[in-house]
Design a protein around this motif. Structure first.
Motif, PDB file in Angstrom:
ATOM      1  N   MET A  78      35.680 -45.408 -19.236  1.00  0.00           N
ATOM      2  CA  MET A  78      36.200 -46.447 -20.115  1.00  0.00           C
ATOM      3  C   MET A  78      35.053 -47.098 -20.878  1.00  0.00           C
ATOM      4  SD  MET A  78      38.338 -49.893 -19.111  1.00  0.00           S
ATOM      5  CE  MET A  78      36.947 -50.625 -18.250  1.00  0.00           C
ATOM      6  N   ALA A  79      35.145 -47.110 -22.186  1.00  0.00           N
ATOM      7  CA  ALA A  79      34.100 -47.731 -23.003  1.00  0.00           C
ATOM      8  C   ALA A  79      33.991 -49.219 -22.660  1.00  0.00           C
ATOM      9  CB  ALA A  79      34.427 -47.559 -24.482  1.00  0.00           C
ATOM     10  N   LYS A  80      32.769 -49.718 -22.603  1.00  0.00           N
ATOM     11  CA  LYS A  80      32.543 -51.091 -22.172  1.00  0.00           C
ATOM     12  C   LYS A  80      32.040 -51.972 -23.311  1.00  0.00           C
ATOM     13  CE  LYS A  80      31.715 -50.495 -17.224  1.00  0.00           C
ATOM     14  NZ  LYS A  80      30.764 -50.689 -16.111  1.00  0.00           N
ATOM     15  N   ASN A  81      32.475 -53.232 -23.262  1.00  0.00           N
ATOM     16  CA  ASN A  81      31.913 -54.271 -24.104  1.00  0.00           C
ATOM     17  C   ASN A  81      30.567 -54.691 -23.521  1.00  0.00           C
ATOM     18  OD1 ASN A  81      31.612 -57.473 -24.236  1.00  0.00           O
ATOM     19  ND2 ASN A  81      32.558 -56.788 -26.131  1.00  0.00           N
ATOM     20  N   ILE A  82      29.576 -54.880 -24.381  1.00  0.00           N
ATOM     21  CA  ILE A  82      28.234 -55.280 -23.930  1.00  0.00           C
ATOM     22  C   ILE A  82      27.867 -56.594 -24.604  1.00  0.00           C
ATOM     23  CG2 ILE A  82      25.800 -54.626 -23.806  1.00  0.00           C
ATOM     24  CD1 ILE A  82      26.716 -51.711 -24.222  1.00  0.00           C
ATOM     25  N   GLU A  83      27.373 -57.537 -23.820  1.00  0.00           N
ATOM     26  CA  GLU A  83      26.919 -58.802 -24.383  1.00  0.00           C
ATOM     27  C   GLU A  83      25.545 -59.143 -23.825  1.00  0.00           C
ATOM     28  OE1 GLU A  83      28.343 -63.458 -25.027  1.00  0.00           O
ATOM     29  OE2 GLU A  83      29.430 -62.149 -23.637  1.00  0.00           O
ATOM     30  N   MET A 120      23.521 -60.817 -28.592  1.00  0.00           N
ATOM     31  CA  MET A 120      24.383 -59.967 -29.407  1.00  0.00           C
ATOM     32  C   MET A 120      25.563 -59.479 -28.583  1.00  0.00           C
ATOM     33  SD  MET A 120      22.805 -56.108 -29.625  1.00  0.00           S
ATOM     34  CE  MET A 120      21.406 -56.483 -30.664  1.00  0.00           C
ATOM     35  N   GLU A 121      26.591 -59.061 -29.276  1.00  0.00           N
ATOM     36  CA  GLU A 121      27.745 -58.452 -28.626  1.00  0.00           C
ATOM     37  C   GLU A 121      28.006 -57.105 -29.262  1.00  0.00           C
ATOM     38  OE1 GLU A 121      32.299 -59.533 -27.154  1.00  0.00           O
ATOM     39  OE2 GLU A 121      31.081 -61.009 -28.252  1.00  0.00           O
ATOM     40  N   ILE A 122      28.173 -56.093 -28.412  1.00  0.00           N
ATOM     41  CA  ILE A 122      28.408 -54.720 -28.855  1.00  0.00           C
ATOM     42  C   ILE A 122      29.815 -54.329 -28.459  1.00  0.00           C
ATOM     43  CG2 ILE A 122      27.699 -52.316 -28.539  1.00  0.00           C
ATOM     44  CD1 ILE A 122      24.849 -53.385 -28.065  1.00  0.00           C
ATOM     45  N   GLU A 123      30.607 -53.937 -29.436  1.00  0.00           N
ATOM     46  CA  GLU A 123      32.015 -53.642 -29.217  1.00  0.00           C
ATOM     47  C   GLU A 123      32.201 -52.267 -28.573  1.00  0.00           C
ATOM     48  OE1 GLU A 123      34.563 -55.634 -29.733  1.00  0.00           O
ATOM     49  OE2 GLU A 123      33.281 -57.238 -30.497  1.00  0.00           O
ATOM     50  N   PRO A 124      33.226 -52.122 -27.722  1.00  0.00           N
ATOM     51  CA  PRO A 124      33.542 -50.810 -27.154  1.00  0.00           C
ATOM     52  C   PRO A 124      34.200 -49.914 -28.204  1.00  0.00           C
ATOM     53  CG  PRO A 124      35.176 -52.418 -26.462  1.00  0.00           C
ATOM     54  CD  PRO A 124      34.124 -53.178 -27.231  1.00  0.00           C
ATOM     55  N   ASN A 125      34.151 -48.605 -27.955  1.00  0.00           N
ATOM     56  CA  ASN A 125      34.770 -47.617 -28.855  1.00  0.00           C
ATOM     57  C   ASN A 125      34.316 -47.814 -30.293  1.00  0.00           C
ATOM     58  OD1 ASN A 125      37.360 -48.197 -26.685  1.00  0.00           O
ATOM     59  ND2 ASN A 125      36.552 -46.132 -26.930  1.00  0.00           N
ATOM     60  N   ALA A 126      33.022 -48.017 -30.446  1.00  0.00           N
ATOM     61  CA  ALA A 126      32.412 -48.190 -31.767  1.00  0.00           C
ATOM     62  C   ALA A 126      30.974 -47.702 -31.684  1.00  0.00           C
ATOM     63  CB  ALA A 126      32.463 -49.650 -32.217  1.00  0.00           C
ATOM     64  N   VAL A 127      30.392 -47.447 -32.854  1.00  0.00           N
ATOM     65  CA  VAL A 127      28.983 -47.059 -32.936  1.00  0.00           C
ATOM     66  C   VAL A 127      28.194 -48.236 -33.496  1.00  0.00           C
ATOM     67  CG1 VAL A 127      27.289 -45.462 -33.905  1.00  0.00           C
ATOM     68  CG2 VAL A 127      29.590 -44.631 -33.318  1.00  0.00           C
ATOM     69  N   LEU A 179      22.621 -59.347 -19.213  1.00  0.00           N
ATOM     70  CA  LEU A 179      23.179 -58.242 -19.988  1.00  0.00           C
ATOM     71  C   LEU A 179      24.528 -57.905 -19.367  1.00  0.00           C
ATOM     72  CD1 LEU A 179      22.402 -56.498 -22.418  1.00  0.00           C
ATOM     73  CD2 LEU A 179      21.560 -54.786 -20.813  1.00  0.00           C
ATOM     74  N   MET A 180      25.572 -58.392 -20.003  1.00  0.00           N
ATOM     75  CA  MET A 180      26.915 -58.294 -19.448  1.00  0.00           C
ATOM     76  C   MET A 180      27.616 -57.032 -19.946  1.00  0.00           C
ATOM     77  SD  MET A 180      26.646 -61.231 -17.959  1.00  0.00           S
ATOM     78  CE  MET A 180      28.292 -61.491 -17.287  1.00  0.00           C
ATOM     79  N   MET A 181      28.209 -56.300 -19.021  1.00  0.00           N
ATOM     80  CA  MET A 181      29.055 -55.162 -19.367  1.00  0.00           C
ATOM     81  C   MET A 181      30.409 -55.381 -18.726  1.00  0.00           C
ATOM     82  SD  MET A 181      26.593 -51.830 -19.412  1.00  0.00           S
ATOM     83  CE  MET A 181      25.037 -51.885 -20.331  1.00  0.00           C
ATOM     84  N   ASN A 182      31.397 -55.617 -19.600  1.00  0.00           N
ATOM     85  CA  ASN A 182      32.740 -55.998 -19.137  1.00  0.00           C
ATOM     86  C   ASN A 182      32.678 -57.157 -18.146  1.00  0.00           C
ATOM     87  OD1 ASN A 182      33.728 -53.988 -20.770  1.00  0.00           O
ATOM     88  ND2 ASN A 182      34.847 -52.918 -19.176  1.00  0.00           N
ATOM     89  N   GLY A 183      31.801 -58.127 -18.444  1.00  0.00           N
ATOM     90  CA  GLY A 183      31.736 -59.349 -17.657  1.00  0.00           C
ATOM     91  C   GLY A 183      30.812 -59.312 -16.467  1.00  0.00           C
ATOM     92  N   GLU A 184      30.199 -58.157 -16.166  1.00  0.00           N
ATOM     93  CA  GLU A 184      29.288 -58.052 -15.026  1.00  0.00           C
ATOM     94  C   GLU A 184      27.853 -58.024 -15.526  1.00  0.00           C
ATOM     95  OE1 GLU A 184      28.056 -55.028 -11.368  1.00  0.00           O
ATOM     96  OE2 GLU A 184      29.657 -54.470 -12.767  1.00  0.00           O
ATOM     97  N   ASN A 185      27.010 -58.873 -14.954  1.00  0.00           N
ATOM     98  CA  ASN A 185      25.611 -58.931 -15.340  1.00  0.00           C
ATOM     99  C   ASN A 185      24.852 -57.782 -14.688  1.00  0.00           C
ATOM    100  OD1 ASN A 185      23.048 -59.597 -16.189  1.00  0.00           O
ATOM    101  ND2 ASN A 185      22.831 -61.345 -14.805  1.00  0.00           N
ATOM    102  N   THR A 186      24.511 -56.758 -15.475  1.00  0.00           N
ATOM    103  CA  THR A 186      23.838 -55.576 -14.923  1.00  0.00           C
ATOM    104  C   THR A 186      22.383 -55.841 -14.572  1.00  0.00           C
ATOM    105  OG1 THR A 186      23.270 -54.764 -17.140  1.00  0.00           O
ATOM    106  CG2 THR A 186      25.365 -54.040 -16.206  1.00  0.00           C
ATOM    107  N   LEU A 187      21.848 -57.009 -14.951  1.00  0.00           N
ATOM    108  CA  LEU A 187      20.479 -57.372 -14.608  1.00  0.00           C
ATOM    109  C   LEU A 187      20.396 -58.246 -13.364  1.00  0.00           C
ATOM    110  CD1 LEU A 187      19.121 -58.280 -18.177  1.00  0.00           C
ATOM    111  CD2 LEU A 187      18.883 -56.100 -16.968  1.00  0.00           C
ATOM    112  N   ALA A 188      21.540 -58.562 -12.797  1.00  0.00           N
ATOM    113  CA  ALA A 188      21.561 -59.483 -11.656  1.00  0.00           C
ATOM    114  C   ALA A 188      20.893 -58.870 -10.436  1.00  0.00           C
ATOM    115  CB  ALA A 188      23.004 -59.866 -11.323  1.00  0.00           C
ATOM    116  N   ALA A 189      20.333 -59.731  -9.604  1.00  0.00           N
ATOM    117  CA  ALA A 189      19.753 -59.281  -8.343  1.00  0.00           C
ATOM    118  C   ALA A 189      20.832 -58.604  -7.505  1.00  0.00           C
ATOM    119  CB  ALA A 189      19.159 -60.469  -7.588  1.00  0.00           C
TER     120      ALA A 189
END
Length: 258
Positions: free
Chosen positions: A1-6, A25-32, A66-76
């Motif tokens: 599933m394509a993810k929103n990135i913020e 910035m915010e990067i939209e899913p299903n887009a380039v 760095l949030m992907m679908n609301g989850e901070n991928t940089l979190a400890a």
């Protein structure tokens, strides 16, 4: 599933040197989304932050969220390896594993994750190669070395390898810079197709390419030598290229610097 990135207040360091400053910035899913800007402005550094590859470089570290679908991928506590499974990477130059066959190149990630079922591997390999528009060209020679393919085919093989592990996001760092015009067109067509299933982010120095393949463009710049890269402007590609808000964006796109 394509993810929103913020990205929220993201700063990237190499040891004490601030390489990229205050990215929001915010990067939209299903887009380039295309990252453009002069050399050294932080495009690739920030791209590699998205799948935490920046941390594999000595001294590389990131602050912010760095949030992907609301989850901070940089979190400890977040496993960088798990992030990289979800966020595939295609590099500037094709890098198939030289001692592996075409088939084994595609399924390398699955095998690394413990998949051994032959029928599953065969099914995934065919699906990934079809998605990369390479299946018809290689289906009768899957046992031959991946490094024996042409440059454009090798890059599509690397895209198939990224797709095979079912990521949500595909990052591309100047994927056409080492390719001839015909191969470049094939990759650009593929990028347009990939956004139906994935979030795609591409770094490119080719302004025409950015305008052709992207829905959104982000312009990065640097104030001077030794200064951090910054996001200057981001918006719909058509607007960025026809009527940007920032004079620096217009100067770069028009070729007055960079």
């Amino acid at each position: 599933m394509a993810k929103n990135i913020e990205a929220i207040d993201v700063n990237v360091y190499y040891s004490s040197f601030l390489a990229v400053e205050d990215i929001n910035m915010e990067i939209e899913p299903n887009a380039v989304t295309a990252f453009i800007g002069p050399s050294g402005c932080g495009k690739t550094t920030f791209l590699r932050t998205m799948n935490r590859m920046i941390e594999t470089i000595p001294g590389g570290r990131v602050e912010g969220q760095l949030m992907m679908n609301g989850e901070n991928t940089l979190a400890a506590g977040v496993d960088p390896v798990a992030v990289r499974r979800d966020v595939g990477m295609v590099f500037q130059r094709p890098n198939p594993f030289p001692t592996m066959s075409i088939f084994d190149n595609v399924v390398a990630g699955l095998k690394l994750n413990g998949e051994r079922n032959k029928s599953t591997l065969a099914e995934v390999a065919e699906r990934a190669l079809r998605s990369a528009n390479l299946w018809e060209e290689v289906k009768d020679r899957l046992d031959r070395p991946g490094a024996g393919l042409s440059g454009g085919q090798q890059q599509r093989l690397c895209i198939a390898r990224a797709i095979a592990v079912s990521p949500d996001v595909i990052l591309m760092d100047e994927p056409c810079s080492a390719l001839d015009p015909i191969s470049t067109l094939a990759i650009e067509d593929l990028i347009t197709e990939l956004k139906t299933e994935y979030t795609v982010v591409i770094v490119t120095h080719n302004m025409q390419q950015a305008s052709r393949v992207s829905d959104t463009t982000a312009f990065f710049n640097i104030a001077g030598v030794g200064q951090p890269g910054q996001l200057i402007e981001m918006g719909p590609t058509q607007k960025i290229f026809s009527n940007p808000d920032e004079p620096a964006t217009e100067d770069y796109i028009s070729g007055r610097f960079g």
